[in-house]
Scaffold this motif. Structure first.
Motif, PDB file in Angstrom:
ATOM      1  N   GLN A 176      89.911 156.665 -61.797  1.00 43.42           N
ATOM      2  CA  GLN A 176      89.452 155.841 -60.681  1.00 43.42           C
ATOM      3  C   GLN A 176      89.591 154.377 -61.101  1.00 43.42           C
ATOM      4  O   GLN A 176      89.357 154.042 -62.270  1.00 43.42           O
ATOM      5  CB  GLN A 176      87.996 156.160 -60.329  1.00 43.42           C
TER       6      GLN A 176
ATOM      7  N   VAL B 276      88.722 150.290 -60.265  1.00 44.81           N
ATOM      8  CA  VAL B 276      87.842 149.338 -59.574  1.00 44.81           C
ATOM      9  C   VAL B 276      88.408 147.941 -59.733  1.00 44.81           C
ATOM     10  O   VAL B 276      88.612 147.468 -60.861  1.00 44.81           O
ATOM     11  CB  VAL B 276      86.407 149.378 -60.125  1.00 44.81           C
TER      12      VAL B 276
ATOM     13  N   THR C 133      87.339 147.245 -47.788  1.00 45.97           N
ATOM     14  CA  THR C 133      86.746 148.510 -48.199  1.00 45.97           C
ATOM     15  C   THR C 133      85.818 149.029 -47.101  1.00 45.97           C
ATOM     16  O   THR C 133      85.390 148.283 -46.223  1.00 45.97           O
ATOM     17  CB  THR C 133      85.925 148.396 -49.499  1.00 45.97           C
TER      18      THR C 133
ATOM     19  N   LEU D 215      82.837 151.328 -50.754  1.00 46.91           N
ATOM     20  CA  LEU D 215      83.693 150.407 -51.518  1.00 46.91           C
ATOM     21  C   LEU D 215      85.062 150.991 -51.809  1.00 46.91           C
ATOM     22  O   LEU D 215      85.782 150.519 -52.691  1.00 46.91           O
ATOM     23  CB  LEU D 215      83.000 149.959 -52.818  1.00 46.91           C
ATOM     24  N   GLU D 216      85.461 152.013 -51.032  1.00 56.09           N
ATOM     25  CA  GLU D 216      86.794 152.593 -51.145  1.00 56.09           C
ATOM     26  C   GLU D 216      87.792 151.706 -50.408  1.00 56.09           C
ATOM     27  O   GLU D 216      87.558 151.296 -49.272  1.00 56.09           O
ATOM     28  CB  GLU D 216      86.831 153.986 -50.525  1.00 56.09           C
ATOM     29  N   THR D 217      88.912 151.417 -51.049  1.00 53.44           N
ATOM     30  CA  THR D 217      89.993 150.700 -50.386  1.00 53.44           C
ATOM     31  C   THR D 217      90.844 151.694 -49.608  1.00 53.44           C
ATOM     32  O   THR D 217      90.542 152.895 -49.551  1.00 53.44           O
ATOM     33  CB  THR D 217      90.869 149.959 -51.404  1.00 53.44           C
TER      34      THR D 217
ATOM     35  N   ASN E 264      91.183 156.634 -54.622  1.00 53.25           N
ATOM     36  CA  ASN E 264      90.676 156.417 -55.978  1.00 53.25           C
ATOM     37  C   ASN E 264      90.739 154.961 -56.420  1.00 53.25           C
ATOM     38  O   ASN E 264      90.676 154.669 -57.621  1.00 53.25           O
ATOM     39  CB  ASN E 264      91.435 157.297 -56.995  1.00 53.25           C
TER      40      ASN E 264
ATOM     41  N   TYR F   1      88.867 151.239 -55.698  1.00 56.56           N
ATOM     42  CA  TYR F   1      87.685 150.608 -55.116  1.00 56.56           C
ATOM     43  C   TYR F   1      87.756 149.094 -55.360  1.00 56.56           C
ATOM     44  O   TYR F   1      88.485 148.622 -56.234  1.00 56.56           O
ATOM     45  CB  TYR F   1      86.408 151.152 -55.761  1.00 56.56           C
TER      46      TYR F   1
ATOM     47  N   GLN G 223      76.152 146.265 -54.754  1.00 54.97           N
ATOM     48  CA  GLN G 223      77.429 146.981 -54.806  1.00 54.97           C
ATOM     49  C   GLN G 223      77.583 147.727 -56.125  1.00 54.97           C
ATOM     50  O   GLN G 223      78.038 148.884 -56.146  1.00 54.97           O
ATOM     51  CB  GLN G 223      78.579 145.999 -54.622  1.00 54.97           C
TER      52      GLN G 223
ATOM     53  N   LEU H   5      78.155 151.689 -56.332  1.00 58.66           N
ATOM     54  CA  LEU H   5      79.451 152.166 -56.798  1.00 58.66           C
ATOM     55  C   LEU H   5      79.322 152.974 -58.082  1.00 58.66           C
ATOM     56  O   LEU H   5      80.040 153.971 -58.273  1.00 58.66           O
ATOM     57  CB  LEU H   5      80.404 150.991 -57.009  1.00 58.66           C
TER      58      LEU H   5
ATOM     59  N   THR I  98      78.493 156.374 -57.015  1.00 61.00           N
ATOM     60  CA  THR I  98      79.671 157.040 -56.425  1.00 61.00           C
ATOM     61  C   THR I  98      80.644 157.502 -57.501  1.00 61.00           C
ATOM     62  O   THR I  98      81.133 158.636 -57.477  1.00 61.00           O
ATOM     63  CB  THR I  98      80.374 156.077 -55.450  1.00 61.00           C
TER      64      THR I  98
END
Length: 378
Positions: free
Chosen positions: A101, A103, A258, A262-264, A268, A270, A292, A296, A299
């Protein structure tokens, strides 16, 4: 297992790393940063001068210590050049790195100052610890500083500089400082308090050119006025760093877009902090960043948790006249009710039914911020 990869070592990136470790001490985490990876709080850059803190004193831990304390890998001096969401890898100047993932905690860049002239390349901006060190070096032994921009950062620097004994001019396009956040009465009180310390305001003006002179610089404003300066600091605002995401086909607007998790738009991947536009909002302040990071971290460690913001007043670090503001939500219909006293301004934004939607408090009135914030949150 490929690591969680965090790009960015600012307050957003490191706060997220710490929050992950509160929940999960073993999952591999790699933090990648273009700078030296030292941990510091960026908001402290605009009020460190008067307290005599040098750049080195603002860093509380090195990259090596952060890596050891958080059981993580910190890759300093490693600039990310591209993101490949399909293959879950990033490309850096030092090689490729696969992730489980990703970020993006990329932060924001200063707006270009747009000044022409022989001194244009000498205009400074303070956006990180290295910038602050360069600024401290530039003003050593100098006296007169011109600040471009009277927003939050410009006002904080003006207060810090004048308190440290500098002669300060502030050039600001608005009719009063922080005009996007404050009604005129509150903004004027802040301006008057800083003026009483020696700040000279140039409202409704922008800088057009800067020429190097034998004794410093001459800044010409759009009305032809010339302001003499030893050092010029640009504080006209920041824009989220979206270039990497956009080049990878990730949706961007004002920031990297997002949803509430906070997913773009890429699986996978963010985004958080100053670079992120979360459900249409870009909130470049400390409190949203902390909210945030906590959400996150949950998550990423298996408990999908949307960002839910509490009422979050913004504190402006201007000891000459403190300011606390909680702007009404975008699109809120209502108006300001302003009460002024000798020691502060209380401006309440209410709707037609009298319900509190936001506030702007200055001076002694800032002590009411938590009570009013609870009223809005109720």
């Amino acid at each position: 297992m490929h690591p969680i990869v965090i790009v960015g070592s600012g307050l957003a990136g490191y706060t997220l790393l710490k929050e992950i470790r509160k929940r999960d001490t073993e999952t591999p985490v790699t933090l990648v940063t273009a700078d030296d990876g030292a941990f510091y709080s960026k908001p402290n850059l605009s009020n460190a001068l008067a307290t005599g803190r040098a750049a080195a004193a603002l860093a509380s831990a090195s990259a090596e210590k952060m890596a050891a304390d958080q059981n993580a890998t910190v890759l300093a001096h490693t600039r990310v050049t591209a993101i490949d969401p399909q293959d879950r890898r990033i490309h850096t100047e030092n090689g490729e790195l696969e992730y489980s993932q990703l970020v993006l905690a990329l932060g924001a860049d200063p707006f270009p100052h747009g000044l022409a002239g022989s001194g244009a390349a000498d205009v400074l901006a303070v956006n990180d610890l290295a910038d602050y060190a360069a600024f401290r070096s530039a003003i050593a032994g100098k006296k007169r500083i011109t600040v471009l921009g009277g927003g939050l950062i410009g006002c904080e620097f003006a207060n810090d500089l004048v308190h440290a004994g500098f002669v300060v001019d502030v050039v600001h396009l608005g009719a009063w400082p922080l005009e996007r956040l404050l009604p005129v009465e509150a903004g004027q009180r802040l301006a008057d308090s800083l003026a009483a310390l020696g700040v000279s305001w140039h409202f409704g003006r922008t800088g057009k050119s800067i020429e190097a002179t034998a004794v410093g610089y001459a800044v010409t404003l759009d009305n032809g006025e010339v302001v003499a300066a030893d050092v010029v600091l640009s504080a006209i605002g920041l824009r989220p760093r979206t270039q990497l995401a956009q080049a990878a086909g990730i949706a961007v607007g004002r920031g990297i877009q997002t949803n509430g998790l906070l997913e773009t738009s890429a699986a996978n991947v963010y985004a958080m902090g100053d670079c992120a536009e979360v459900e249409g909002l870009n909130l470049p302040y400390v409190q949203p960043l902390m909210v945030q990071a906590r959400a996150l971290a949950a998550t990423l460690t298996g408990t999908p948790t949307p960002v839910v913001y509490p009422a979050m007043p913004v504190m402006v670090k201007t000891p000459a006249h403190p300011v606390a503001v909680l702007p009404p939500k975008i699109g809120a219909v209502g108006g300001w009710k302003v009460e002024c006293s000798d020691t502060g301004v209380c401006a309440l934004h209410t709707d037609a039914a009298g319900r509190l939607q936001g506030f702007a408090l200055t001076g002694s009135e800032t002590g009411r911020r938590n009570t009013l914030a609870k009223e809005i949150a109720a």
